[in-house]
Design an enzyme around this catalytic site. Structure first.
Site, PDB file in Angstrom:
ATOM      1  N   ASP A 107       0.810  -1.216   0.000  1.00 49.51           N
ATOM      2  CA  ASP A 107       0.000   0.000   0.000  1.00 49.51           C
ATOM      3  C   ASP A 107       0.844   1.267   0.000  1.00 49.51           C
ATOM      4  OD1 ASP A 107      -2.126  -1.676   0.006  1.00 49.51           O
ATOM      5  OD2 ASP A 107      -2.952  -1.056   1.928  1.00 49.51           O
ATOM      6  N   ARG A 154       1.224   7.075  17.118  1.00 45.98           N
ATOM      7  CA  ARG A 154       1.077   8.052  16.040  1.00 45.98           C
ATOM      8  C   ARG A 154       1.775   9.394  16.311  1.00 45.98           C
ATOM      9  NH1 ARG A 154       0.772   3.741  13.555  1.00 45.98           N
ATOM     10  NH2 ARG A 154      -1.265   2.952  12.890  1.00 45.98           N
ATOM     11  N   ASP A 174      -6.703   7.133  12.641  1.00 37.04           N
ATOM     12  CA  ASP A 174      -5.293   7.455  12.443  1.00 37.04           C
ATOM     13  C   ASP A 174      -5.073   8.694  11.591  1.00 37.04           C
ATOM     14  OD1 ASP A 174      -4.209   5.559  14.078  1.00 37.04           O
ATOM     15  OD2 ASP A 174      -3.884   4.079  12.514  1.00 37.04           O
ATOM     16  N   SER A 182      -6.932  -6.542   8.715  1.00 33.22           N
ATOM     17  CA  SER A 182      -5.845  -5.572   8.705  1.00 33.22           C
ATOM     18  C   SER A 182      -5.120  -5.601  10.051  1.00 33.22           C
ATOM     19  CB  SER A 182      -6.406  -4.171   8.444  1.00 33.22           C
ATOM     20  OG  SER A 182      -5.402  -3.192   8.563  1.00 33.22           O
TER      21      SER A 182
END
Length: 404
Positions: free
Chosen positions: A17, A97, A126, A180
């Site tokens: 990705d 993050r 996110d 995922s």
């Protein structure tokens, strides 16, 4: 678009990705791309990311081991607050993050980039966490979010784009992934596809970081001791360890005993509910241990105040406001409370649980003289009568009013 963006720092995993995103940036914006790959303890080999970036013509490639900074400056401050979101989630994705965002902004300054890019979708949390971090640290930075911009709407579209631009597509990426996964040293998160029906239990193959607590975990308990200084764990069984190495050791112990599994239906910041399967083996042990050492060292008022603000602190972190003034204000309060949170906690690890069975501290507030059932000379039980009467006064007055 080419005149708007000159250079962009991409959060790059080296996977399919983000490789597609890398090429898409070059094609769409005709800009120079700088890649940044962070080792946060996700357990993957990162050198292949360098080779893929080089293959795609990237000159500035940053691959950095941030495990120690991640645990010391992000995970540990969060655990000083005993942080859980919606009563259960230990915020393993949320806490990673801000560090990634910070390094992207720093690299942008180092390389003269005018934009940053992430690979988060337009449905999740996110995207918010990354971008709030970007703007907090550099209000003028340009942000590119491909999943909100491009016209690649299916797995087939992505693979076709990859093949069109000579990006290798592994065989296992051609079919639909069953779910995922996001991972770092604190946790593993599995979401989507096969896990979307909240009524259907997750299959055992979903769990990557914990052995089955029923069929694989040892039939005998294991006892460990965790030592703390100023609210942070510093040693296991008498062996001093760095923050990242300590969490790594706790992860090994948690895996062995099947500790830290969570099936959660949570409320996302963007408004929808989502189902996640989380594994936080070391973090679950650490939370129990920290609670244990606070029990013997924290004053009642301090402990209860911390417990009151914790849900707000957790929500602020979950929503991506790590760099906000309210988080910093709450952190200052939390850190102040940890000055004397030091000592040793003994835990029993057994079949999916981590239970405190002992605690000691040079700063203990526990007084055996006061709580003993035997005769003592420090507590006059007659004092309790006046204490109770004063606290009962308003209840008596309320009752009398109701009798008129």
């Amino acid at each position: 678009m080419s005149d708007k963006i000159k250079k962009v720092v991409l959060a790059y995993s080296g996977g399919l990705d983000t490789s597609i995103i890398l090429k898409w940036l070059q094609v769409t914006y005709n800009c120079e791309v700088v890649t940044f790959t962070a080792d946060l303890g996700q357990g993957e080999e990162l050198e292949p990311a360098r080779k893929k970036a080089e293959m795609l013509g990237i000159k500035d490639i940053f691959i950095e081991d941030l495990r120690e900074e991640f645990v010391k400056d992000y995970v540990f401050p969060m655990f000083r607050a005993n942080t859980v979101y919606e009563g259960q989630y230990l915020l393993g994705t949320s806490i990673a993050r801000p560090l990634i965002a910070k390094r992207q902004i720093e690299i942008a300054a180092e390389t003269g980039a005018d934009a940053v890019c992430h690979g988060a979708t337009g449905k999740g949390n996110d995207q918010v966490r990354f971008e709030l971090g970007y703007y907090a640290l550099n209000p003028g930075i340009k942000v590119i979010a491909p999943w909100r911009e491009w016209d690649l709407h299916s797995r087939t579209d992505l693979i076709n784009f990859a093949e069109q631009h000579q990006i290798p597509v592994p065989k296992d990426k051609r079919g639909e992934s069953p779910f995922s996964v996001d991972a770092n040293l604190l946790h593993t998160s599995s979401e989507g596809k096969a896990l979307e029906d909240p009524w259907v239990a997750a299959e055992e193959y979903v769990y990557a970081r914990t052995d089955d607590p029923v069929t694989q975990a040892p039939n005998e308990p294991e006892y460990i001791e965790v030592e703390f200084e100023k609210g942070d764990a510093v040693a296991i069984n008498g062996v001093s360890l760095s923050p990242a190495m300590l969490l790594t050791k706790l992860n090994e112990l948690g895996k062995k005993h099947g500790i830290g599994r969570l099936d959660l239906l949570e409320n996302r910041f963007v408004g929808m509910k989502s189902r996640g399967i989380y594994e936080t083996p070391g973090g679950t042990i650490l939370l129990a241990a920290h609670r244990g050492i606070e029990q013997i060292t924290l004053d009642k008022g301090a402990m209860h105040l911390k417990d009151e603000i914790m849900p707000k602190y957790a929500e602020v972190l979950y929503n991506g406001f790590w760099f906000s003034p309210e988080r910093e204000m709450m952190q200052a309060l939390i850190d102040k409370s940890q000055e004397f949170v030091a000592g040793t906690v003994r835990l029993m690890l057994y079949k999916g649980s981590a239970n405190v069975v002992g605690r000691k501290s040079p700063y203990s507030l526990y007084s055996m003289e006061h709580v003993t059932f035997e005769e003592d000379s420090v507590y006059d039980q007659k004092d309790a009568a006046g204490f109770i009467k004063l606290n009962a006064l308003r209840l008596k007055l309320l009752k009398r009013r109701g009798q008129h």
